[in-house]
Design a protein around this motif. Structure first.
Motif, PDB file in Angstrom:
ATOM      1  N   TYR A   5      66.260  36.584  19.136  1.00 29.88           N
ATOM      2  CA  TYR A   5      66.405  37.104  20.490  1.00 29.88           C
ATOM      3  C   TYR A   5      65.958  36.069  21.519  1.00 29.88           C
ATOM      4  N   ALA A   6      66.501  36.228  22.705  1.00 31.64           N
ATOM      5  CA  ALA A   6      66.120  35.392  23.851  1.00 31.64           C
ATOM      6  C   ALA A   6      65.292  36.242  24.797  1.00 31.64           C
ATOM      7  N   GLU A   7      64.238  35.654  25.298  1.00 30.30           N
ATOM      8  CA  GLU A   7      63.352  36.360  26.216  1.00 30.30           C
ATOM      9  C   GLU A   7      63.236  35.536  27.495  1.00 30.30           C
ATOM     10  N   ARG A   8      63.591  36.172  28.602  1.00 25.44           N
ATOM     11  CA  ARG A   8      63.530  35.465  29.890  1.00 25.44           C
ATOM     12  C   ARG A   8      62.605  36.225  30.835  1.00 25.44           C
ATOM     13  N   PRO A   9      61.535  35.561  31.299  1.00 25.48           N
ATOM     14  CA  PRO A   9      60.581  36.251  32.170  1.00 25.48           C
ATOM     15  C   PRO A   9      61.138  36.489  33.563  1.00 25.48           C
ATOM     16  N   ALA A  10      60.483  37.355  34.290  1.00 23.27           N
ATOM     17  CA  ALA A  10      60.850  37.613  35.683  1.00 23.27           C
ATOM     18  C   ALA A  10      59.926  36.824  36.604  1.00 23.27           C
ATOM     19  N   GLY A  11      60.173  36.884  37.887  1.00 18.97           N
ATOM     20  CA  GLY A  11      59.296  36.259  38.870  1.00 18.97           C
ATOM     21  C   GLY A  11      59.410  34.750  38.883  1.00 18.97           C
ATOM     22  N   LYS A  12      58.291  34.080  39.119  1.00 18.44           N
ATOM     23  CA  LYS A  12      58.286  32.627  39.288  1.00 18.44           C
ATOM     24  C   LYS A  12      58.718  31.893  38.024  1.00 18.44           C
TER      25      LYS A  12
END
Length: 802
Positions: free
Chosen positions: A510-517
Motif C-alpha cells: 500500500y501507499a500512504e500519503r500524509p496530509a498537511g505540510k
C-alpha cells in the motif's frame, strides 16, 4: 562439516568491519549465475561442481573419531590445464569468487578463499593419488565484468603437510567438543526433575517430549503457576540426552523471560546438569561504544578482532559453562575483542542459546551460521511468550521506502558519489508519479515492478561502492557523515528488496500519503499481514518447536498465524490454582468506547477503582487504554481521594528510563497491610507483562478497557484481508490482540498457589459473548457488578479469605 565452515573458523583474521553487510539473496543469485557462465566457458576438460568428501582421523583421539569433511569444488581440470601446463601431469582445482570491487588492485587471493581451494586440492589429491596439484583462484568483478586469476602449484607432499597442520589446529577444538559432549550426555541421562511435579506439570512435560520425538510443533497455553519454563526445558534436555536434539534455542521477547530461562538452567546445574549455555545480549547493550560502529577506524576492539577472538573463545569454553553477559564482557575485555561477536561465536559451541526472537526469525538479525542454508538440523526451538510473535513477525517481514528518505539520501551523496546520485534519479521519478496518483490517506497497490527495478539499480551501485571501500585498508580516521548515510540506506534498501523478492499473497502493498505540510511525501509499504509462512520456514530449520504462553488463547488463532500446520499439536493446560482464590468482576455500567468518553465515564471509572481498592490495604495495579485516558481518570481520582496515610500513588510516565522503571517496581516489593499503593499504568506497556509480584505484593488489578488496538490503516487492512479469506476479520485485527493485553495485565495478580486477589474488568463490552468466549476456562463467565455494588462484592470476597 563443510570445507567453508572449517577454513572460515580456523583461519579468520584481521579487522571486524560491518561495511557491506554481506551479500543479499539477489547478489548471491547473480554470483551463482556468474559461476555457471565461467564454468560453461572453461572448455571440455573442465568438470564443474565436483563433490568431494574425506574422512580424516582427529589428531590425538581414538581411531573412530573422524571429521567428515565435505565440499563442492567449483571446477576441476581433468589432467593438465591446457592454458598453463605444469611440470609433469597434474590436475587443477578452480575456486570462483564474485565481487563488486575492482580487481586491478588485488595483489593476492584472499587467504580464506585460498585455503578453501587448498582443501579441495588435498581432497582431490587423496581421492585420485595425485603427485602434484594446481590451485587456481578465479575472481570475477560484477561491477566491471573483469576476470583475474591467481595460480599456485603444490606437490602432493606440500598439500598434505599444509592440510595436516590445519587439522592439528582443528584437533584441539574437536577434542574439546567430543569430550564435552560425553560429559554433557551422561549428566542429561542422569538428570531428574528438581521438584515434586505440580498438578498437570508432568503431563505438560510429556506433551513436550512427544512433540520432540515426532518432530512437530506444539502450541501450548499454560496458565501462570504451571511452571512453564521447567516443564518445557526439562523434557527438551532429556531428549538431548537421548540424541534426539543437539542444541536448544530458547527464544524470548523480553530480557526478563530470558533471565528466567537462565535461572532454570542454573537450578538444574545445582542438581548435576552439565550444559554450556549462552545468553545473547543485544548489540546496542553489549557494545563498549555509545553507539555501535563496527569499523577498525572507530572501535579499538574491531581492529584485529579476528586475530584474537579464537583464543578468547577457547579460554571461555574451557573455563566455564554458563556464558552470561558478565562472563562474556570480562573475557572480551581481557582479549580486547567485541563482546557481541564473542557471544555469537559462543553459540557454535553452546548446548543452549538464550536470546531474542530475532536470532531465529528476523531476516536482518538471524544467526546465519545456523539458519541461512535452509538445512534441517537437530535443533529445538522453545518460543516463550509466543503471543508476542504475531505482531513481531509482521514487523520483521514488512518493509517500507519513502519519497522523503530517497530524496534526502540523494542529496547527501551528490558530491561524493556522482554515479550513485544519477542512478537514484529514476527512483525519485517513479515515487513522484505514485504520489501524484495518490490522495491523502492510504491506497492499496497492485504491483510496483517499476519502482522495484529502480531500487535494485541503486542497491547494486551501493553494493559496488561498499565492496570497493572495504578493499582499502583505511578510509579515514573517522567514518564520514556521508558514509554513515550510505550504510544506513544500504541496510534499509537491502531489507526492502529481500522482502519484495520473497512476497506471496500473504502481503499487501500500500501507499500512504500524509496530509498537511507533509503531503508531498509518499511511503510505499510491503505489509506482511500473515507472518505464518515466514515463521514456519524459520522453524523448519530445526526438528521440533514448542511455542508457549500463559495467554495463547484462542489456541487455534495463534496456531494459524504462528506457522502451525494441521498435524501439529495444541494443548491447553488446566490451571493449578484454586479459582475460588480469585474474583473476576465485570463492570456493567462503564465503557471506554471513544464516542462515549467524557466526564461521566471518567468519574464512574474512578468510582469503580475506589470500590475495588478501598476494601483492603495493599498494592494494586490499574491499567488504562492510553496515557491521556489514564491522566483523565487519575486527576479525578486524586482530587476525590488525595494521597494520605491511607494510600499513595505511582504513575507510569512516557519514555521512562530503565532506572525509573526499576524504581517504579521496587515500590511494589513492600507488602502493605496498613495502607495502599496504587500503580496507574498503560495497558500493553512494560508493567502489564512479565511482572512477577507474588503473594501479597499485589492483591488486585483493574483493567480499564478491552485493549482494543488503535484503528489505523494497517489494522483495517488486516481486517479486510482475513475477512476475504473467510475468517473473523474484526477478531483477527482488533478483538483477539486487545484481549491478549487484558489477559496479560490480569495475569499479574495471581502468581502462586498462596495468592489471593481481585480482577476488575471495567468495560461493558466484556459482558458480551464474543469477549467471554475468550476468557480462560478457570474464569468462568465472570460476575457482573455496578459502580454501586463493586465495593460490597469485593468486601465479601476478602471476608471469606481474611
Amino acid at each position: 562439516m563443510s570445507v567453508r565452515q572449517l577454513v572460515e573458523f580456523l583461519l579468520r583474521s584481521g579487522d571486524l568491519d560491518s561495511r557491506g553487510g554481506g551479500p543479499s539473496a539477489e547478489i548471491m543469485l547473480e554470483g551463482a549465475r556468474i559461476h555457471r557462465k565461467l564454468q560453461r566457458e572453461a572448455g571440455a576438460s573442465y568438470q564443474a561442481e565436483v563433490p568431494l568428501k574425506i574422512y580424516y582421523p582427529i589428531p590425538q583421539m581414538p581411531d573412530d573419531a573422524c571429521l567428515l569433511l565435505e565440499g563442492r569444488a567449483d571446477g576441476v581440470y581433468e589432467g593438465v590445464n591446457p592454458d598453463f601446463p605444469l611440470l609433469g601431469e597434474a590436475w587443477t582445482v578452480d575456486e570462483i569468487k564474485s565481487t563488486y570491487g575492482k580487481l586491478s588492485g588485488m595483489k593476492e587471493p584472499v587467504p580464506v578463499h585460498l585455503a578453501q581451494a587448498r582443501c579441495y586440492a588435498y581432497m582431490l589429491a587423496e581421492r585420485d593419488g595425485l603427485q602434484a596439484v594446481r590451485v587456481r583462484m578465479t575472481y570475477y568483478s560484477l561491477a566491471t565484468e573483469a576476470v583475474r586469476y591467481f595460480y599456485e602449484d603444490l606437490t602432493g607432499e606440500e598439500i598434505r603437510a599444509w592440510f595436516e597442520e590445519l587439522m592439528e589446529e582443528f584437533g584441539r577444538w574437536a577434542r574439546m567438543e567430543l569430550e564435552w559432549k560425553e560429559v554433557r550426555t551422561r549428566s542429561l541421562q542422569a538428570l531428574s526433575f528438581p521438584f515434586s511435579y505440580r498438578p498437570g506439570q508432568r503431563e505438560l512435560a510429556v506433551h513436550v517430549y512427544h512433540t520432540i520425538c515426532h518432530g512437530k510443533k506444539l502450541f501450548l497455553q499454560a496458565p501462570t503457576g504451571t511452571g512453564k519454563t521447567l516443564s518445557v526445558l526439562f523434557p527438551s534436555l532429556k531428549a538431548m540426552g537421548e540424541d534426539k536434539a543437539d542444541k536448544i534455542f530458547y527464544l524470548t521477547a523480553k530480557t526478563v523471560t530470558a533471565s528466567v530461562a537462565a535461572d532454570a538452567l542454573a537450578l538444574l546445574r545445582e542438581r548435576g546438569l552439565r550444559l554450556k549455555s549462552v545468553v545473547l545480549t543485544a548489540k546496542e547493550k553489549a557494545c563498549i561504544l555509545e553507539k555501535p560502529d563496527c569499523t577498525p577506524e572507530t572501535c579499538p576492539r574491531a581492529r584485529g578482532h579476528f586475530d584474537r577472538v579464537n583464543e578468547a573463545l577457547y579460554d571461555l569454553l574451557t573455563g566455564q559453562e554458563a556464558f552470561d553477559r558478565e562472563a562474556i564482557d570480562s573475557c572480551a575485555q581481557k582479549y580486547n575483542v567485541c563482546p557481541f561477536e564473542l557471544g555469537l561465536d559462543l553459540t557454535l559451541f553452546s548446548d543452549a542459546v538464550i536470546g531474542d526472537y530475532n536470532y531465529l526469525f528476523d531476516p536482518r538479525a538471524k544467526l546465519r551460521r545456523f539458519f541461512a542454508e535452509g538445512v534441517r538440523s537437530p535443533y529445538l526451538f522453545l518460543v516463550d511468550e509466543a503471543h508476542n510473535l504475531v505482531d513481531r513477525g509482521r514487523e520483521m517481514y514488512s518493509a517500507g521506502i519513502s519519497l522523503s528518505s530517497v530524496t534526502a539520501f540523494r542529496s547527501a551523496v551528490r558530491a561524493s558519489y556522482r554515479r550513485l546520485w544519477e542512478r537514484t534519479g529514476p527512483c525519485l521519478s517513479v515515487l513522484r508519479g505514485m504520489a501524484e496518483e495518490t490522495e491523502a490517506g492510504t491506497r492499496v497497490l497492485g504491483e510496483i515492478d517499476d519502482l522495484a527495478q529502480t531500487l535494485r539499480d541503486v542497491y547494486e551501485e551501493i553494493q559496488a561502492i561498499l565492496a570497493e571501500q572495504r578493499k582499502k585498508e583505511r578510509l579515514s580516521a573517522r567514518r564520514s557523515e556521508v558514509q554513515e548515510t550510505l550504510l544506513q540506506f544500504f541496510f534499509e534498501l537491502r531489507h526492502f528488496m529481500e522482502m519484495y523478492d520473497g512476497m506471496e499473497d500473504d502481503y499487501v502493498i500500500y501507499a500512504e500519503r500524509p496530509a498537511g505540510k507533509e503531503r508531498a511525501d509518499i511511503r510505499i509499504r510491503l505489509y506482511c499481514v500473515d507472518p505464518s509462512r515466514n515463521l514456519r520456514a524459520c522453524m523448519e530449520a530445526g526438528t521440533a518447536s514448542v511455542l508457549f504462553s500463559a495467554t495463547l488463547l484462542p489456541v487455534q488463532y495463534y496456531k494459524r498465524l504462528l506457522g502451525g500446520e494441521r498435524e501439529d499439536y495444541e494443548v491447553c493446560a488446566p490451571p493449578v490454582f484454586d479459582p475460588e482464590r480469585r474474583a473476576v468482576l465485570l463492570a456493567q455500567d462503564v465503557t471506554t468506547r471513544y464516542r462515549d468518553r467524557g466526564e461521566d465515564q471518567y468519574a464512574r471509572i474512578a468510582a469503580y477503582i475506589y470500590g475495588a481498592v478501598s476494601q483492603r490495604h495493599g498494592n494494586y495495579l490499574l491499567f488504562f487504554p492510553s496515557y491521556a485516558f489514564m491522566e483523565e481518570v487519575f486527576n479525578r481520582f486524586a482530587a476525590a481521594h488525595p494521597e494520605d496515610g491511607e494510600r499513595t500513588y505511582a504513575l507510569q510516565r512516557q519514555n521512562m528510563t530503565a532506572q525509573e522503571r526499576e524504581d517504579f517496581l521496587r515500590r511494589f516489593e513492600e507488602v502493605r497491610d496498613d495502607r495502599s499503593l496504587l500503580g496507574f499504568c498503560v495497558l500493553g506497556g512494560v508493567f502489564s507483562e512479565g511482572i512477577d509480584l507474588r503473594r501479597d505484593r499485589l492483591i488486585g488489578v483493574v483493567v480499564v478497557g478491552t485493549g482494543f488496538p488503535q484503528v489505523c490503516a494497517e489494522r483495517e487492512i488486516l481486517k479486510e484481508y482475513f475477512a476475504a479469506r473467510g475468517e473473523d476479520g474484526f477478531a483477527y485485527a482488533y478483538r483477539i490482540p486487545g484481549m491478549n493485553k487484558v489477559l496479560q495485565a490480569a495475569g499479574r495478580v495471581i502468581r502462586t498457589q498462596e495468592d489471593v486477589g481481585v480482577i476488575v474488568l471495567a468495560d461493558s463490552r466484556f459482558l458480551s459473548g464474543a469477549y467471554r468466549r475468550l476468557f480462560p476456562p478457570d474464569w468462568g463467565g465472570g460476575e457482573v457488578v455496578t459502580a454501586q455494588s463493586v465495593g460490597d462484592r469485593i468486601s465479601r470476597f476478602w471476608d471469606e479469605w481474611l
